[in-house]
Design an enzyme around this catalytic site. Structure first.
Site, PDB file in Angstrom:
ATOM      1  N   ALA A 166      71.539  65.014 -72.725  1.00  0.00           N
ATOM      2  CA  ALA A 166      72.702  64.566 -73.524  1.00  0.00           C
ATOM      3  C   ALA A 166      73.333  63.040 -72.815  1.00  0.00           C
ATOM      4  O   ALA A 166      73.754  62.250 -73.765  1.00  0.00           O
ATOM      5  CB  ALA A 166      74.009  65.539 -73.511  1.00  0.00           C
ATOM      6  N   ASP A 192      71.708  51.043 -67.157  1.00  0.00           N
ATOM      7  CA  ASP A 192      71.740  50.001 -66.225  1.00  0.00           C
ATOM      8  C   ASP A 192      70.982  50.190 -65.183  1.00  0.00           C
ATOM      9  O   ASP A 192      70.252  49.320 -64.517  1.00  0.00           O
ATOM     10  CB  ASP A 192      73.161  49.885 -66.148  1.00  0.00           C
ATOM     11  N   HIS A 201      62.162  63.509 -74.446  1.00  0.00           N
ATOM     12  CA  HIS A 201      62.863  64.415 -75.203  1.00  0.00           C
ATOM     13  C   HIS A 201      62.028  65.399 -75.863  1.00  0.00           C
ATOM     14  O   HIS A 201      60.804  65.216 -76.226  1.00  0.00           O
ATOM     15  CB  HIS A 201      63.748  63.911 -76.292  1.00  0.00           C
ATOM     16  N   ASN A 252      64.127  62.707 -68.784  1.00  0.00           N
ATOM     17  CA  ASN A 252      64.720  63.191 -69.891  1.00  0.00           C
ATOM     18  C   ASN A 252      66.226  63.517 -69.698  1.00  0.00           C
ATOM     19  O   ASN A 252      66.510  64.360 -68.945  1.00  0.00           O
ATOM     20  CB  ASN A 252      64.197  64.738 -70.179  1.00  0.00           C
ATOM     21  N   GLU A 285      60.951  57.526 -71.400  1.00  0.00           N
ATOM     22  CA  GLU A 285      62.172  58.330 -71.797  1.00  0.00           C
ATOM     23  C   GLU A 285      61.336  59.640 -72.716  1.00  0.00           C
ATOM     24  O   GLU A 285      60.471  59.327 -73.608  1.00  0.00           O
ATOM     25  CB  GLU A 285      63.019  57.638 -72.621  1.00  0.00           C
ATOM     26  N   TYR A 332      64.078  74.758 -77.712  1.00  0.00           N
ATOM     27  CA  TYR A 332      63.831  74.268 -76.517  1.00  0.00           C
ATOM     28  C   TYR A 332      62.402  75.103 -75.933  1.00  0.00           C
ATOM     29  O   TYR A 332      61.920  74.755 -74.838  1.00  0.00           O
ATOM     30  CB  TYR A 332      64.619  74.116 -75.358  1.00  0.00           C
ATOM     31  N   ARG A 351      67.989  65.749 -85.445  1.00  0.00           N
ATOM     32  CA  ARG A 351      69.115  66.510 -85.199  1.00  0.00           C
ATOM     33  C   ARG A 351      70.411  65.707 -85.484  1.00  0.00           C
ATOM     34  O   ARG A 351      70.644  64.879 -86.195  1.00  0.00           O
ATOM     35  CB  ARG A 351      69.059  66.654 -83.593  1.00  0.00           C
ATOM     36  N   ARG A 369      68.138  78.594 -72.873  1.00  0.00           N
ATOM     37  CA  ARG A 369      69.006  78.034 -73.773  1.00  0.00           C
ATOM     38  C   ARG A 369      68.273  77.481 -75.206  1.00  0.00           C
ATOM     39  O   ARG A 369      67.146  77.151 -75.227  1.00  0.00           O
ATOM     40  CB  ARG A 369      69.095  76.513 -73.060  1.00  0.00           C
ATOM     41  N   ARG A 400      72.785  61.858 -81.768  1.00  0.00           N
ATOM     42  CA  ARG A 400      71.620  61.933 -80.937  1.00  0.00           C
ATOM     43  C   ARG A 400      70.633  60.799 -81.096  1.00  0.00           C
ATOM     44  O   ARG A 400      69.523  60.598 -80.732  1.00  0.00           O
ATOM     45  CB  ARG A 400      70.876  63.058 -80.972  1.00  0.00           C
ATOM     46  N   PRO A 437      71.275  67.136 -67.761  1.00  0.00           N
ATOM     47  CA  PRO A 437      72.027  68.300 -67.831  1.00  0.00           C
ATOM     48  C   PRO A 437      71.511  69.375 -68.742  1.00  0.00           C
ATOM     49  O   PRO A 437      70.936  69.058 -69.771  1.00  0.00           O
ATOM     50  CB  PRO A 437      73.276  67.823 -68.300  1.00  0.00           C
ATOM     51  N   ASN A 438      71.757  70.820 -68.307  1.00  0.00           N
ATOM     52  CA  ASN A 438      71.236  71.645 -68.831  1.00  0.00           C
ATOM     53  C   ASN A 438      69.874  72.107 -69.172  1.00  0.00           C
ATOM     54  O   ASN A 438      69.521  73.100 -69.656  1.00  0.00           O
ATOM     55  CB  ASN A 438      71.957  71.771 -70.672  1.00  0.00           C
TER      56      ASN A 438
END
Length: 135
Positions: A71, A81, A94, A68, A92, A19, A101, A14, A105, A6-7
């Protein structure tokens, strides 16, 4: 396969102080040119279930997944899962250093089932994940 949550469709607009000002499409074009030996597919959704469906779809046929979850990293037992259920290794990623942060998080439901975690290197975190699959 790169999967963004998301986002992340708003990259470049943003919070550029966190970012950056590059859109993900612009970044992806650069990465594809830089790694011509790699076939990179990309998927982004703001919907948790769509991310889980995509993991199920590609999780038995791809060589690697860069995820990524944004949130959802900190809230989604379902994504954790799904990663546990598939065969394809997941890294993973980020963009920001999540440990610098807000405290919420600092927890990830993705990490326990991921091959590894890369965070805090901006968009370069994705490149580092690609390199981890090439070695």
């Amino acid at each position: 396969m790169i999967i963004n949550g998301p986002n992340l469709n708003l990259l470049g607009k943003r919070e550029p102080n966190i970012y950056g000002s590059l859109t993900f499409t612009e970044f992806l074009e650069e990465v594809i040119e830089k790694y011509p030996q790699v076939t990179l597919d990309y998927f982004q959704s703001n919907i948790e279930g769509a991310l889980i469906d995509k993991l199920h779809e590609v999780g038995f046929s791809y060589d690697g997944i860069i995820l990524n979850a944004a949130a959802y990293t900190h809230t989604s037992i379902g994504l954790g899962d799904a990663i546990k259920a598939i065969e394809t290794p997941v890294v993973e990623v980020h963009i920001s250093n999540t440990f610098a942060r807000e405290e919420f998080r600092h927890q990830s439901f993705i990490s326990p089932n991921a091959r590894g975690v890369i965070l805090g290197f901006g968009l370069q975190s994705y490149e580092l994940a690609i390199q981890s699959f090439l070695q």
